[in-house]
Design a protein around this motif. Structure first.
Motif, PDB file in Angstrom:
ATOM      1  N   LEU A   1       0.897  -1.151  -0.241  1.00 54.19           N
ATOM      2  CA  LEU A   1      -0.155  -0.047   0.194  1.00 54.19           C
ATOM      3  C   LEU A   1       0.889   1.324  -0.103  1.00 54.19           C
ATOM      4  CD1 LEU A   1      -2.992   1.106  -0.007  1.00 54.19           C
ATOM      5  CD2 LEU A   1      -2.716   1.090   2.561  1.00 54.19           C
ATOM      6  N   LEU A   2       1.892   1.415   0.902  1.00 61.64           N
ATOM      7  CA  LEU A   2       2.728   2.441   0.832  1.00 61.64           C
ATOM      8  C   LEU A   2       3.599   2.541  -0.316  1.00 61.64           C
ATOM      9  CD1 LEU A   2       4.181   2.390   4.654  1.00 61.64           C
ATOM     10  CD2 LEU A   2       2.218   3.895   3.543  1.00 61.64           C
ATOM     11  N   LYS A   3       3.784   1.483  -1.168  1.00 60.45           N
ATOM     12  CA  LYS A   3       4.853   1.578  -2.277  1.00 60.45           C
ATOM     13  C   LYS A   3       3.784   2.209  -3.279  1.00 60.45           C
ATOM     14  CE  LYS A   3       7.279  -1.153  -5.616  1.00 60.45           C
ATOM     15  NZ  LYS A   3       8.103  -2.706  -5.792  1.00 60.45           N
ATOM     16  N   ARG A   4       2.782   1.844  -3.174  1.00 60.33           N
ATOM     17  CA  ARG A   4       1.684   2.507  -4.523  1.00 60.33           C
ATOM     18  C   ARG A   4       1.198   3.810  -3.948  1.00 60.33           C
ATOM     19  NH1 ARG A   4      -2.997  -1.302  -7.055  1.00 60.33           N
ATOM     20  NH2 ARG A   4      -3.915   0.117  -8.507  1.00 60.33           N
ATOM     21  N   TYR A   5       1.199   4.097  -2.742  1.00 55.17           N
ATOM     22  CA  TYR A   5       0.753   5.411  -2.360  1.00 55.17           C
ATOM     23  C   TYR A   5       1.414   6.250  -1.240  1.00 55.17           C
ATOM     24  CZ  TYR A   5      -3.601   3.567  -4.568  1.00 55.17           C
ATOM     25  OH  TYR A   5      -4.322   2.920  -5.517  1.00 55.17           O
ATOM     26  N   PRO A   6       2.581   6.412  -1.654  1.00 55.27           N
ATOM     27  CA  PRO A   6       3.555   6.584  -0.324  1.00 55.27           C
ATOM     28  C   PRO A   6       3.451   7.888   0.230  1.00 55.27           C
ATOM     29  CG  PRO A   6       4.736   7.125  -2.801  1.00 55.27           C
ATOM     30  CD  PRO A   6       3.217   6.376  -3.117  1.00 55.27           C
TER      31      PRO A   6
ATOM     32  N   ILE B   1      -1.156   5.904   4.610  1.00 56.16           N
ATOM     33  CA  ILE B   1      -0.004   5.745   5.728  1.00 56.16           C
ATOM     34  C   ILE B   1      -0.576   5.709   7.079  1.00 56.16           C
ATOM     35  CG2 ILE B   1       1.695   7.429   7.176  1.00 56.16           C
ATOM     36  CD1 ILE B   1       1.908   8.929   4.352  1.00 56.16           C
ATOM     37  N   HIS B   2      -1.865   6.401   7.538  1.00 57.20           N
ATOM     38  CA  HIS B   2      -2.694   6.061   8.655  1.00 57.20           C
ATOM     39  C   HIS B   2      -3.055   4.689   8.539  1.00 57.20           C
ATOM     40  CE1 HIS B   2      -5.084   6.821  12.215  1.00 57.20           C
ATOM     41  NE2 HIS B   2      -6.290   6.588  11.428  1.00 57.20           N
ATOM     42  N   ALA B   3      -3.430   3.920   7.756  1.00 57.82           N
ATOM     43  CA  ALA B   3      -3.746   2.670   7.705  1.00 57.82           C
ATOM     44  C   ALA B   3      -2.722   1.774   8.191  1.00 57.82           C
ATOM     45  CB  ALA B   3      -4.626   2.050   6.360  1.00 57.82           C
ATOM     46  N   VAL B   4      -1.493   1.897   7.570  1.00 61.72           N
ATOM     47  CA  VAL B   4      -0.288   1.133   7.832  1.00 61.72           C
ATOM     48  C   VAL B   4       0.293   1.455   9.330  1.00 61.72           C
ATOM     49  CG1 VAL B   4       1.955   0.470   7.318  1.00 61.72           C
ATOM     50  CG2 VAL B   4       0.341   0.873   5.395  1.00 61.72           C
TER      51      VAL B   4
END
Length: 478
Positions: free
Chosen positions: A104-109, A115-118
Motif C-alpha cells: 500500500l505504501l509503495k503504491r501511495y507513498p 500511511i494512517h492505515a499502515v
C-alpha cells in the motif's frame, strides 16, 4: 434513511377513501399528473442519494405503472461467500499483513489515508516506533484529521514519551480536530504527567462536546477518584455505565467511590458485579496462549485488511479492494462490519446480485437489525426478486410497525405489480406513522395518488397531489 422527521404541521393528513363521479380528465391533464409524479419520484430519489447512510436503504424501487410483460430473469451472483473461518499459521499471517502494508505504501507513498492505515497495522503488530514515525509523517502531510494525532499519542505514551503525546494532542485540537478519542488520550497523557486538575478539565471539555462517550465518562470518574472527589466520581461512573460501559473497571471504581462515602451496601453490590466479571475473564484466560494469540491476530488481520481495502477502493482500485475484502471475509465470515463494508462496496460497483448475496448473510449475522431487512428489500427489488423484496419489507413492518419505510416499500411493490388496492392501503398506512421523513412521505403520496387514480378515485388522488405540492414547497432550498 434520514433520521429527520416531519413536524405535525408538515405531516399530510391521510384522506378518506372516496370515488369521484365526474368524467375522466383530459389526456393533457393525465400527462401533467404523470409528469408531476415522475418529478416527485426523481426528487425523492435525489434526496435519498444525498442522505444515504453507510448501509444504504431502499431508494430505487420503481414507482411507475407495472409493465404487463414478464419480468426479466433474476441475475445470479458471481461470487461465493466463505462459510467457515480460514485457517492460518500465525507467522505466515503476520508476513501477509506486513506485505499488504508495504504494498500500500509503495503504491501511495504520500497518501495520508494509506500511511494512517499502515501505522494502525504497525501498532497492532507491536511495531510501535514504526507506527510513531508513520503518524508523524501523516500529520505533516495532513494536519486536519484527529485519527493520526490519537494514534501518535498512544504510541508515544507506550514508548514513555508522555510530554510529546500531550504536545501533539494540543496541536491537533488547535488545528480544529475534535473527537472523543483525542480528548481521551489528552486526558490520559495529563494523568501520566500527574497534572490531575488539568486532566479533569480536559475530560469535562471532551464530554461537553461528546456527552454520550462511555469511555470518557469512565476516565473522568477515575480522575475524580484520584482527586478524592467521591460524589462527583460516583456520578460520572454511573453515567459511564448508563452510556454502555461494560468493563469490570467501572464496577471496581464505583465500589471505591461508594465505600469512600460510607455507602456500604452500594459498594458491596458493585464489588459483587466486579468479581463476577473478573471470574468470566479468568475463565477466558485459561485458554492456551497460542489459541488466544491466534484469535487476537485474526481480529487484527480482519480489521487491518478491511482498512487497507477501503483505501484501495477510494483510490479507484476496485480489484485489489475486492480481493482484500474477500480475504477479510474469509478470516471471519460472521463479522458484521466487514460484511456490511462488502455490501456497500458491491453496491457502489453496480453488482447488485452480489450485494444481495452479502446482504442476505448480514441478516443471518444480525437478525435483530431492522436496517438489514430494509436494505435487503431494496437490493431484492433492484434485482427484480419481488418476492424477496415483499417478504423483507413485511419483516420490516413486523419488527418496527412505527417506521414508514416498510409500508412505503410494500406500497411501491404492490403498485409495481398492479395491485392498486394493496398499494393504496400501504401508502395510507405509511402516512400514519410517526417515524417518517419527507422523502418517505413524498414516495407514499406518489403511490397514493397514482394507485387511487388507477382505481378511479380522483378525490383521493387530487388530495395526494396536494400533499405532494405541500411537501415540495416545504422542502429546504438547495
Amino acid at each position: 434513511m434520514s433520521k429527520r422527521r416531519l413536524r405535525h404541521r408538515d405531516r399530510p393528513t391521510v384522506p378518506a377513501s372516496g370515488t369521484d363521479a365526474t368524467a375522466a380528465p383530459s389526456r393533457w391533464r393525465h400527462y401533467k399528473r404523470l409528469l408531476i409524479f415522475c418529478c416527485v419520484t426523481a426528487v425523492a430519489v435525489a434526496i435519498v442519494m444525498g442522505l444515504r447512510p453507510p448501509a444504504p436503504v431502499d431508494e430505487r424501487m420503481d414507482s411507475g405503472i407495472a409493465d404487463a410483460e414478464k419480468s426479466p430473469e433474476i441475475p445470479k451472483p458471481t461470487i461465493v461467500l466463505p462459510a467457515t473461518p480460514a485457517t492460518f499459521e500465525a507467522g505466515e499471517l503476520r508476513n501477509e499483513l506486513k506485505k499488504s502494508g508495504q504494498d500500500l505504501l509503495k503504491r501511495y507513498p504520500e497518501l495520508p489515508a494509506a500511511i494512517h492505515a499502515v501505522a494502525l497495522l504497525d501498532m497492532d503488530l507491536q511495531q510501535t516506533q514504526e507506527a510513531v514515525d508513520l503518524w508523524r509523517q501523516c500529520i505533516e502531510l495532513d494536519p486536519k484529521h484527529a485519527g493520526p494525532y490519537v494514534g501518535f499519542a498512544r504510541a508515544a505514551m507506550e514508548l514513555g514519551n508522555d510530554e510529546e503525546a500531550k504536545v501533539a494532542l494540543r496541536k491537533g485540537l488547535a488545528a480544529g480536530c475534535s473527537s472523543p478519542e483525542i480528548y481521551y488520550e489528552l486526558t490520559a497523557a495529563l494523568i501520566k504527567l500527574s497534572e490531575l486538575e488539568e486532566a479533569e478539565a480536559v475530560a469535562q471539555q471532551g464530554l461537553a462536546a461528546f456527552p454520550k462517550s462511555a469511555p470518557n465518562w469512565l476516565q473522568l470518574g477515575q480522575v475524580q477518584l484520584q482527586r478524592q472527589r467521591f460524589p462527583e466520581a460516583e456520578k460520572s461512573l454511573t453515567t459511564a455505565k448508563d452510556c454502555g460501559e461494560k468493563s469490570d473497571t467501572v464496577y471496581f471504581s464505583l465500589a471505591s467511590a461508594c465505600a469512600a462515602q460510607g455507602k456500604t451496601e452500594d459498594a458491596a453490590k458493585h464489588r459483587q458485579e466486579f468479581a463476577a466479571r473478573k471470574a468470566q475473564q479468568s475463565s477466558a484466560s485459561e485458554k492456551p496462549f497460542q489459541s488466544r494469540y491466534d484469535a487476537e491476530l485474526r481480529n487484527i488481520a480482519v480489521a487491518a485488511t478491511g482498512r487497507i481495502a477501503a483505501v484501495y477502493e477510494r483510490q479507484g482500485a476496485p480489484a485489489e479492494a475486492e480481493r482484500l475484502l474477500m480475504r477479510s471475509m474469509s478470516l471471519d465470515p460472521q463479522n458484521p462490519v466487514v460484511c456490511g463494508e462488502f455490501v456497500t462496496f458491491l453496491r457502489k460497483s453496480g453488482r447488485i446480485a452480489d450485494a444481495l448475496l452479502a446482504q442476505r448473510r448480514l441478516t443471518e449475522i444480525e437478525p435483530a437489525e431492522v436496517r438489514h431487512y430494509i436494505n435487503l428489500a431494496s437490493l431484492a427489488s433492484e434485482t427484480g426478486d419481488l418476492a424477496l423484496a415483499e417478504s423483507a419489507s413485511k419483516q420490516v413492518v413486523s419488527m418496527r410497525p412505527d417506521l414508514a419505510i416498510g409500508y412505503v416499500s410494500l406500497a411501491q411493490l404492490y403498485f409495481r405489480g398492479g395491485d392498486f388496492k394493496q398499494a393504496k392501503w400501504f401508502a395510507e398506512s405509511a402516512l400514519k406513522q410517526q417515524a417518517m421523513d419527507r422523502t418517505e412521505a413524498l414516495r407514499a403520496c406518489g403511490v397514493l395518488a397514482e394507485s387511487s387514480r388507477a382505481m378511479g378515485d380522483e378525490t383521493t388522488a387530487a388530495q395526494a397531489d396536494s400533499m405532494i405540492q405541500q411537501l415540495m414547497s416545504d422542502s429546504p432550498k438547495p
